[in-house]
Design a protein around this motif. Structure first.
Motif, PDB file in Angstrom:
ATOM      1  N   ASP B 167       0.869  -1.181   0.000  1.00 58.00           N
ATOM      2  CA  ASP B 167       0.000   0.000   0.000  1.00 58.00           C
ATOM      3  C   ASP B 167       0.908   1.235   0.000  1.00 58.00           C
ATOM      4  O   ASP B 167       2.144   1.109   0.044  1.00 58.00           O
ATOM      5  N   HIS B 244      -3.053  -0.853  -5.577  1.00 53.00           N
ATOM      6  CA  HIS B 244      -3.765   0.398  -5.304  1.00 53.00           C
ATOM      7  C   HIS B 244      -4.517   0.835  -6.568  1.00 53.00           C
ATOM      8  O   HIS B 244      -3.901   1.025  -7.616  1.00 53.00           O
ATOM      9  N   ARG B 271      -2.388  -3.152   8.623  1.00 55.50           N
ATOM     10  CA  ARG B 271      -3.169  -2.753   7.444  1.00 55.50           C
ATOM     11  C   ARG B 271      -3.806  -3.984   6.807  1.00 55.50           C
ATOM     12  O   ARG B 271      -3.117  -4.903   6.391  1.00 55.50           O
ATOM     13  N   THR B 272      -5.143  -3.999   6.723  1.00 61.28           N
ATOM     14  CA  THR B 272      -5.825  -5.112   6.048  1.00 61.28           C
ATOM     15  C   THR B 272      -6.356  -4.691   4.684  1.00 61.28           C
ATOM     16  O   THR B 272      -6.589  -5.526   3.812  1.00 61.28           O
ATOM     17  N   HIS B 273      -6.570  -3.361   4.498  1.00 60.65           N
ATOM     18  CA  HIS B 273      -7.114  -2.835   3.249  1.00 60.65           C
ATOM     19  C   HIS B 273      -6.265  -1.642   2.818  1.00 60.65           C
ATOM     20  O   HIS B 273      -5.576  -1.024   3.628  1.00 60.65           O
ATOM     21  N   ASP B 275      -5.319   1.926   2.331  1.00 63.03           N
ATOM     22  CA  ASP B 275      -5.720   3.076   3.132  1.00 63.03           C
ATOM     23  C   ASP B 275      -6.672   3.978   2.350  1.00 63.03           C
ATOM     24  O   ASP B 275      -6.371   4.357   1.208  1.00 63.03           O
ATOM     25  N   TYR B 277      -9.335   3.116   0.952  1.00 57.87           N
ATOM     26  CA  TYR B 277     -10.049   2.333  -0.080  1.00 57.87           C
ATOM     27  C   TYR B 277     -10.531   1.023   0.550  1.00 57.87           C
ATOM     28  O   TYR B 277      -9.984  -0.051   0.271  1.00 57.87           O
ATOM     29  N   PRO B 278     -11.553   1.106   1.418  1.00 59.69           N
ATOM     30  CA  PRO B 278     -11.963  -0.064   2.210  1.00 59.69           C
ATOM     31  C   PRO B 278     -12.397  -1.266   1.371  1.00 59.69           C
ATOM     32  O   PRO B 278     -12.371  -2.393   1.860  1.00 59.69           O
ATOM     33  N   LEU B 279     -12.759  -1.023   0.096  1.00 56.17           N
ATOM     34  CA  LEU B 279     -13.195  -2.145  -0.743  1.00 56.17           C
ATOM     35  C   LEU B 279     -12.015  -2.877  -1.379  1.00 56.17           C
ATOM     36  O   LEU B 279     -12.200  -3.831  -2.135  1.00 56.17           O
ATOM     37  N   TYR B 280     -10.793  -2.418  -1.097  1.00 57.76           N
ATOM     38  CA  TYR B 280      -9.612  -3.013  -1.722  1.00 57.76           C
ATOM     39  C   TYR B 280      -8.719  -3.669  -0.675  1.00 57.76           C
ATOM     40  O   TYR B 280      -7.850  -3.026  -0.095  1.00 57.76           O
ATOM     41  N   PRO B 281      -8.936  -4.979  -0.412  1.00 57.79           N
ATOM     42  CA  PRO B 281      -8.123  -5.686   0.568  1.00 57.79           C
ATOM     43  C   PRO B 281      -6.685  -5.837   0.084  1.00 57.79           C
ATOM     44  O   PRO B 281      -6.426  -5.890  -1.123  1.00 57.79           O
TER      45      PRO B 281
END
Lengths: 355, 355
Positions: B167, B244, B271-273, B275, B277-281
């Motif tokens: 990320d 990203h 970090r799981t997603h 930053d 962009y919550p729909l992008y794991p």
């Protein structure tokens, strides 16, 4: 990484979407080129907007012929032309000094000059002062809009098809235009979305993706194909190639921002290596499909290929039919040559996938 | 696709590599930020060039503290400061109006203003006229050089390491600086190559990759790490992430142009997603390695990962040790936290790979 287009881009964007106010018809300028690939801008205009092209202007040594009557700027103006359009896109992206005399004649004849080169017409003092004096315009098509934001990754409504390539200059624009025309022929709502200067000249609008600052490429691609009706198809002109050591970044940003539901791979059957990059072989087509799908799934997990468009101009009819049969069986996709066979088989696959 | 940087870039590039002539030491400006991530520019300066930072300037509401004495521009000037450096990099990339009063005080106190924001300082009339009157400079670090060509794909001499990320803001710059320092500590010839505004402030030179026109990104990356001695290491600061949806194009162009022999994956353990962009794991780390290797092999088939740098600031020592042991076993790579453990294990892997 930033959210707003920097002001310098904004200042340069005053002429974005110039086609909306271009003065047609056109005198297509070919310089002294001997390479048909370099004349793809002029060729695209003649292929897709023949009614807008009154003549061609060629310098000594030019061996490319678009089949238009040769005219001087004055003759073109007398024939009703409104603009001289630079019909060649040199790898250089620069404007050759040897062209300026003809440009000045065009200005003196009252024609606008329209260019998709990286070099800004207005950055050439002699042209700028002459055009200001004559009251004609210098229109740079290769100028991004003012209001590009970084990509959001948000899924948009509507259907999207993107043409992608094994290399540059393999028919991505032509294939997109042909698929768009075939969709409309069948009464399917569709819009051609231009991402390069020639496409923008043809469509009358679009975004020159390769002129966008890298931070904003996918955002520009998102802007190029906005939300639309669920059944509407945006047919997006691809750029570059994921396998090109210079331009893959442009290709990836356009791919991510376009969020394509459908991809069409474009390939020149005679091409074994990236043009002008002999150390970079073009991967086998099945590997090309996998690479594009892997990259495209980031923003659209449901992306699929719906066909392959091949330039087979160097092959006999039998050679082409054998190649298409073998490739179609290997990839389980329709394989066409947009020029020789048309793209109906790909549009039929698109319709099939939607049912 | 074009070969030469267009003139508008050239015109904007007069201050490229401004660090070479920057007036130090610095007053680090933090605005009213409450987000430590936004202050990474100032933090990077304090971490890597503490001797160049005399104080910090904070607006009401600012909760970030770099541990420097708070000073007004006048106090900083009295303490010997030569420049006010904008120490925050907002997602916006724009200059906030609320900052201008302090910038004007700095100009009046005889300080240069140094900014890495997308917005050009000189595009703000009130600042430009004031600086011209005061004889101080407005230095935009985020300006590419004038002479960038498109990528050639030609293999260059020397060794190259690139830090890549899962990320943005996961320590790519910090890791590159730490690895560069560790190489030098062991007497290995190495150069830190900055690709972002903070890195450029620290290194004194570099290319702001995300401000380069997309057509030229890989060419800019080639220029950033030129031919060098066979055993010399360029340690290149990475940008963005292949995962990203907005910035992968920048990442890919830098990756292709850098032609890295060695890659280091940077990750934030919390970090799981992506930053913001919550729909992008963020994919599993082994998939991240494979994606980067597949892309990097285009320009360097021999590329290898030599380690993983993790930000584990949120973990206990035991949690970190367990995570590192499990990750190192899974990926067969040294795993470090540059801040907590240092990067010696990665440099040892680099030396091992060369033997």
């Amino acid at each position: 990484m930033a959210k707003q287009a920097p002001p310098d881009r904004a200042r340069l964007s005053d002429t974005s979407n110039p086609m909306l106010t271009l003065n047609s018809p056109y005198l297509v300028f070919l310089g002294s080129t001997t390479n048909a690939l370099d004349a793809k801008t002029g060729r695209g205009l003649v292929d897709w907007r023949p009614g807008l092209c009154v003549g061609q202007s060629r310098l000594p040594g030019c061996t490319v012929d678009l089949g238009l009557p040769d005219m001087s700027p004055a003759e073109a103006a007398a024939a009703g032309a409104g603009s001289l359009v630079v019909g060649i896109a040199l790898t250089g992206g620069a404007i050759d000094k040897s062209w300026l005399a003809v440009f000045e004649q065009a200005i003196d004849a009252g024609l606008d000059i329209v260019s998709g080169m990286h070099t800004r017409l207005a950055s050439i003092d002699s042209l700028r002062t002459r055009a200001e004096a004559a009251g004609t315009r210098l229109v740079d098509v290769r100028v991004p809009p003012t209001d590009i934001s970084v990509g959001t990754g948000r899924k948009r409504s509507g259907q999207r098809l993107l043409t992608v390539g094994t290399d540059c200059c393999v028919g991505k624009k032509y294939s997109a235009l042909a698929i768009h025309a075939e969709l409309e022929k069948r009464g399917i709502a569709a819009t051609f979305r231009a991402s390069g200067q020639t496409g923008i000249l043809i469509a009358g609008e679009g975004i020159p993706i390769d002129a966008v600052i890298s931070d904003f490429v996918s955002g520009a691609a998102e802007k190029l194909s906005p939300d639309n009706d669920a059944a509407h198809w945006d047919v997006i002109e691809g750029q570059g190639s994921l396998f090109h050591p210079a331009y893959a970044a442009v290709t990836l940003g356009l791919l991510h921002g376009s969020q394509p539901d459908a991809l069409v791979l474009c390939h020149d059957a005679a091409r074994t290596h990236i043009d002008e990059y002999p150390l970079y072989p073009i991967p086998p087509l099945d590997q090309c499909l996998e690479s594009y799908l892997a990259a495209a799934r980031l923003t659209n997990p449901n992306v699929k290929f719906v066909g392959v468009c091949m330039n087979t101009s160097g092959l006999t009819k039998t050679e082409r039919e054998d190649l298409f049969a073998a490739t179609s069986e290997q990839l389980n996709l329709p394989v066409v040559d947009p020029v020789k066979t048309g793209v109906a088989a790909i549009v039929e696959r698109i319709i099939l996938e939607r049912e």
